[in-house]
Motif scaffolding. Structure first.
Motif, PDB file in Angstrom:
ATOM      1  N   UNK A 261       0.836  -1.220   0.000  1.00  0.00           N
ATOM      2  CA  UNK A 261       0.000   0.000   0.000  1.00  0.00           C
ATOM      3  C   UNK A 261       0.861   1.256   0.000  1.00  0.00           C
ATOM      4  N   UNK A 262       2.004   1.175   0.692  1.00  0.00           N
ATOM      5  CA  UNK A 262       2.873   2.356   0.775  1.00  0.00           C
ATOM      6  C   UNK A 262       3.743   2.523  -0.472  1.00  0.00           C
ATOM      7  N   UNK A 263       4.073   1.417  -1.121  1.00  0.00           N
ATOM      8  CA  UNK A 263       5.104   1.496  -2.172  1.00  0.00           C
ATOM      9  C   UNK A 263       4.579   1.425  -3.602  1.00  0.00           C
ATOM     10  N   UNK A 264       3.353   0.948  -3.780  1.00  0.00           N
ATOM     11  CA  UNK A 264       2.845   0.858  -5.168  1.00  0.00           C
ATOM     12  C   UNK A 264       2.207   2.198  -5.546  1.00  0.00           C
ATOM     13  N   UNK A 265       2.788   2.829  -6.541  1.00  0.00           N
ATOM     14  CA  UNK A 265       2.268   4.118  -7.020  1.00  0.00           C
ATOM     15  C   UNK A 265       2.161   4.042  -8.526  1.00  0.00           C
ATOM     16  N   UNK A 266       0.946   3.945  -9.007  1.00  0.00           N
ATOM     17  CA  UNK A 266       0.742   3.918 -10.451  1.00  0.00           C
ATOM     18  C   UNK A 266      -0.699   4.371 -10.682  1.00  0.00           C
ATOM     19  N   UNK A 267      -0.850   5.445 -11.451  1.00  0.00           N
ATOM     20  CA  UNK A 267      -2.188   6.013 -11.657  1.00  0.00           C
ATOM     21  C   UNK A 267      -3.134   5.023 -12.335  1.00  0.00           C
ATOM     22  N   UNK A 270      -5.582   0.775  -9.017  1.00  0.00           N
ATOM     23  CA  UNK A 270      -6.290   1.157  -7.783  1.00  0.00           C
ATOM     24  C   UNK A 270      -6.004   0.104  -6.714  1.00  0.00           C
ATOM     25  N   UNK A 271      -5.495   0.573  -5.589  1.00  0.00           N
ATOM     26  CA  UNK A 271      -5.148  -0.353  -4.497  1.00  0.00           C
ATOM     27  C   UNK A 271      -6.374  -0.616  -3.623  1.00  0.00           C
ATOM     28  N   UNK A 272      -6.393  -1.752  -2.921  1.00  0.00           N
ATOM     29  CA  UNK A 272      -7.552  -2.023  -2.048  1.00  0.00           C
ATOM     30  C   UNK A 272      -7.575  -1.092  -0.846  1.00  0.00           C
ATOM     31  N   UNK A 273      -8.764  -0.767  -0.388  1.00  0.00           N
ATOM     32  CA  UNK A 273      -8.884   0.052   0.824  1.00  0.00           C
ATOM     33  C   UNK A 273      -9.769  -0.683   1.834  1.00  0.00           C
ATOM     34  N   UNK A 286      -6.073  -7.601  -3.699  1.00  0.00           N
ATOM     35  CA  UNK A 286      -6.727  -7.435  -5.004  1.00  0.00           C
ATOM     36  C   UNK A 286      -6.666  -5.975  -5.459  1.00  0.00           C
ATOM     37  N   UNK A 287      -6.039  -5.783  -6.618  1.00  0.00           N
ATOM     38  CA  UNK A 287      -5.967  -4.436  -7.186  1.00  0.00           C
ATOM     39  C   UNK A 287      -6.967  -4.343  -8.341  1.00  0.00           C
ATOM     40  N   UNK A 288      -7.232  -3.104  -8.760  1.00  0.00           N
ATOM     41  CA  UNK A 288      -8.094  -2.919  -9.938  1.00  0.00           C
ATOM     42  C   UNK A 288      -7.317  -2.152 -10.999  1.00  0.00           C
ATOM     43  N   UNK A 289      -7.561  -2.512 -12.256  1.00  0.00           N
ATOM     44  CA  UNK A 289      -6.881  -1.829 -13.357  1.00  0.00           C
ATOM     45  C   UNK A 289      -7.769  -1.950 -14.596  1.00  0.00           C
ATOM     46  N   UNK A 357       7.687  -7.366  -7.268  1.00  0.00           N
ATOM     47  CA  UNK A 357       6.274  -7.111  -7.592  1.00  0.00           C
ATOM     48  C   UNK A 357       6.022  -5.600  -7.610  1.00  0.00           C
ATOM     49  N   UNK A 358       6.520  -4.921  -6.588  1.00  0.00           N
ATOM     50  CA  UNK A 358       6.308  -3.462  -6.485  1.00  0.00           C
ATOM     51  C   UNK A 358       6.931  -2.745  -7.686  1.00  0.00           C
ATOM     52  N   UNK A 359       8.176  -3.074  -7.973  1.00  0.00           N
ATOM     53  CA  UNK A 359       8.870  -2.390  -9.083  1.00  0.00           C
ATOM     54  C   UNK A 359       8.158  -2.632 -10.412  1.00  0.00           C
ATOM     55  N   UNK A 360       7.735  -3.857 -10.628  1.00  0.00           N
ATOM     56  CA  UNK A 360       7.053  -4.169 -11.894  1.00  0.00           C
ATOM     57  C   UNK A 360       5.741  -3.384 -11.997  1.00  0.00           C
ATOM     58  N   UNK A 361       4.976  -3.328 -10.912  1.00  0.00           N
ATOM     59  CA  UNK A 361       3.692  -2.609 -10.957  1.00  0.00           C
ATOM     60  C   UNK A 361       3.919  -1.113 -11.167  1.00  0.00           C
ATOM     61  N   UNK A 362       4.924  -0.576 -10.523  1.00  0.00           N
ATOM     62  CA  UNK A 362       5.194   0.861 -10.673  1.00  0.00           C
ATOM     63  C   UNK A 362       5.660   1.221 -12.079  1.00  0.00           C
TER      64      UNK A 362
END
Ligand SMILES: Cc1ncc(COP(=O)(O)O)c(C=O)c1O
Length: 365
Positions: A261-267, A270-273, A286-289, A357-362
């Protein structure tokens, strides 16, 4: 580069290898393999863990759901309210008994939108089946109020929510029956199929024990047409080991979730809340894209495996064609099916794997 799997059950085993192996050996050497001391102890310990008075061990989560509605007397001609975006087993638990599922759209937390329930209640409505999807507790105060107002039974599908709470109370203990799956990938997982129900009602617990064993309380005296849904001793024993470490296991997953939650930043993602009052045990992260399929292929090319939970909502499943739904009737449910993606998240996941995982998503565009 080693492929990162969506889940790694071996890591969870090796973490407590000695304890698991010792328990398995003890059961093998005991000469008693079904409904014995391990089962009784697990039932007591799991009831205590959830805060419910009773637990009854069963063979699977689906059996827990099927037997829950059977014991509550819900069947042909009855309607049960359930969220549209659940796993098919929730719906099968209803329809196997001959009852009809009435779908309600989910909220932003992937759980039932409690504001949309009341409009679906009819004279035929007998129960609400709440699914704490992906490991986040649903908004239980709204649901309990509706059940009281309309005198409905409340069944909870906690197959994904072991240990998750709403306002400090464990999922599974808000209504008549809480249904659990201990399928190996669950946060409290067995090493084969296993399930259970929890309840505060002594009569329900007693009826469950009868139904799970061919409808008999006393050997060869069959009161009702039951089934064979008993918990194996070996699974009960191994579950007791898992349960002993449940808090530690869940904290580890929650730490990974906090890092994501803190490290994935990609417009584009959408991260889970987590909704106020609820806790999330991240059975799935579960993310949304909107470009989900491209994201999945992109991650796959980078040796990162993902899973879609779930690509076809139950109302559009071939099995439920008879209900007569067309695409477009539940737009939010259907949109989620096109956009959700579960990213790797498991006990024993290394920092290096998390960072990949984080780097790839970003870097996805
Ligand atoms: C939401 C939900 N309900 C019910 C079940 C059924 O559990 P089992 O596979 O143990 O029958 C599952 C398990 O996958 C689930 O995820």
């Amino acid at each position: 580069m080693e492929r990162i799997q969506p889940n790694r059950l071996d890591r969870g085993f090796y973490k407590y290898q000695e304890e698991f192996e010792q328990k398995a050996l003890d059961v093998l050497r005991s000469g008693w393999y079904i409904l014995g001391n391990e089962n009784t102890s697990f039932e007591e310990e799991y009831a205590a863990y959830t805060g419910a008075k009773y637990c009854v061990g069963l063979a699977s989560g689906l059996d827990a759901l099927c037997l829950a509605f059977r014991v509550l007397g819900i069947g042909q001609g009855d309607e049960v309210i359930v969220q549209g975006n659940t796993y098919i087993a929730s719906v099968m638990g209803i329809t196997i008994n001959g009852a009809t599922p009435i779908f309600v759209e989910p909220n932003a937390y992937f759980n039932i939108n409690t504001k949309k329930i009341e409009a679906k209640i009819t004279k035929k409505t007998k129960a609400i089946l709440v699914v704490h999807l992906y490991g986040q507790a649903s908004k239980m105060d709204d649901i309990v109020d509706l059940c009281k107002k309309y005198k409905l039974k409340l069944v909870e599908d906690c197959a994904q929510s072991h240990g998750a709470c709403y306002k400090g109370q464990m999922t599974g203990t808000f209504g008549d029956i809480g249904c659990f799956s201990f399928y190996p990938s669950k946060n409290i997982g067995a090493f084969g199929d296993a399930g259970a129900i929890v309840t505060n009602d002594e009569k329900i617990a007693a009826a469950m024990k009868i139904y799970r064993n061919y409808g008999s309380e006393k050997r060869y005296y069959n009161k009702v047409i039951g089934t064979n849904s008993r918990l194996d001793e070996i699974q009960a024993g191994l579950l007791r080991v898992r349960l002993k470490h449940a808090t530690e296991l869940m904290c580890e997953k929650q730490e990974i979730a906090q890092k994501y939650l803190a490290a994935i930043h990609n417009a584009l993602i959408e991260l889970p809340s987590t909704q106020e009052g609820a806790t999330h045990i991240y059975h799935q992260f579960v993310i949304r894209c909107s470009k989900r399929d491209a994201l999945m292929a992109y991650l796959n090319d980078r040796e990162i495996g993902t899973i879609i939970h779930y690509p076809i909502p139950p109302h559009l499943a071939e099995a439920y064609q008879y209900l007569g739904y067309q695409e477009g009737v539940f737009p939010i449910t259907e949109q989620y099916a096109k956009e959700v993606l579960s990213i790797p998240m498991y006990n024993g996941m290394t920092e290096e794997e998390q960072n990949r995982v984080i780097e790839a998503l970003n870097a996805f565009s």
